[in-house]
Scaffold this active site. Sequence first.
Site: not given
Ligand SMILES: NC(=O)c1ccc[n+]([C@@H]2O[C@H](COP(=O)([O-])OP(=O)(O)OC[C@H]3O[C@@H](n4cnc5c(N)ncnc54)[C@H](O)[C@@H]3O)[C@@H](O)[C@H]2O)c1
Length: 308
Positions: A80, A83, A176
């Site tokens: 996903g 932000q 969250h």
């Molecule tokens: N819940 C929490 O407490 C929390 C905390 C931090 C980040 N997050 C969330 O986690 C998510 C990821 O953050 P990140 O910093 O790792 O982002 P990122 O962009 O570094 O990594 C996301 C990865 O998902 C992959 N991806 C996208 N679509 C895909 C699909 N259809 N199939 C397979 N892979 C796919 C991308 O290629 C990328 O490598 C974000 O939505 C972020 O907001 C949540």
Amino acid sequence: MREKKVFIVGGGGMVGATAAYALTIKEVVEEVVLLDVDADKVRGQAYDINDAAAYTDCVRVRTGNYSEIQEDDIVVLTCGVPQKPGQSRLELLDTNAKIIKDVVGKVMAQGKKVFIVVVANPVDVMTHVALEESGLPKERVFGTGTSLDTARLRVAIADDLKVSQRNVHAYILGEHGDSSFPALSGATIGGVPLNQFPGFNPSITNNIDREIREAASTIINTKGATYYGIGNVISRVVEALTQEVGSIYPVCSLAEGEYSLGGVVIGLPCLVSSRGAKILTGYPLNDAEQAALGKSAQIIKDAASKVL
Ligand SMILES: NC(=O)c1ccc[n+]([C@@H]2O[C@H](COP(=O)([O-])OP(=O)(O)OC[C@H]3O[C@@H](n4cnc5c(N)ncnc54)[C@H](O)[C@@H]3O)[C@@H](O)[C@H]2O)c1
């Protein structure tokens, strides 16, 4: 260490890779399989993290395919967009809902009853999307909820009162996101109610609330993304899923009557074990906290109605 495999979809990204690293050095499972649409990046992450596995007993980190998913495996969804500075988590709704629907479809096409742990934001809504899309029992599909916010709360209280965070039992509950709130009326330190602990001052709680609310944006504004805290949360929750004995984390699960809530996935204290996540009823909330929970639930419901 259990033989159960963990699949991290989005494992090429910062959160997925950090979770894989935490799972590896803690030796939570024997095999961590990374999946991502970015084939080069995920291959590089797997090679790099597998180097960290060299001094473990037998952990392996590699890339793989959905077809390898077996019954009761754990599938973590970090796929996903994150932000950008100034963006709220709810602004990621449409883009990430499409990704989660697509990925959960591929997971369920294997016909196995798995456990799904959702991390992508807005995590409460994305968990509801994954639950609906998968058709799995609700115990098997939950999100990290307010576990990261709660980790920040425990450290903030520990620092203020000069006590180990291990002794702090307190939760941030609700969305969250911007409507989360510290549920401190039932908080204790080593069994002593928080407001009776030596050195407690009511102003502490106001500052803590603000600090925690601003933590994610401070990290994103300075270094671009948050991943260490959530990486550790993921490894903890996955570890809990491998154990018979339950551990309590404020993950987000579908509330159906608990805490006077209905039909909403929201962060509440849950018992997490090899049976999945079950909302723990009985955590004391005062009137203001119950009202804050209701308000937060409505915000999640409004957002969820746009993508469910
Ligand atoms: N819940 C929490 O407490 C929390 C905390 C931090 C980040 N997050 C969330 O986690 C998510 C990821 O953050 P990140 O910093 O790792 O982002 P990122 O962009 O570094 O990594 C996301 C990865 O998902 C992959 N991806 C996208 N679509 C895909 C699909 N259809 N199939 C397979 N892979 C796919 C991308 O290629 C990328 O490598 C974000 O939505 C972020 O907001 C949540």
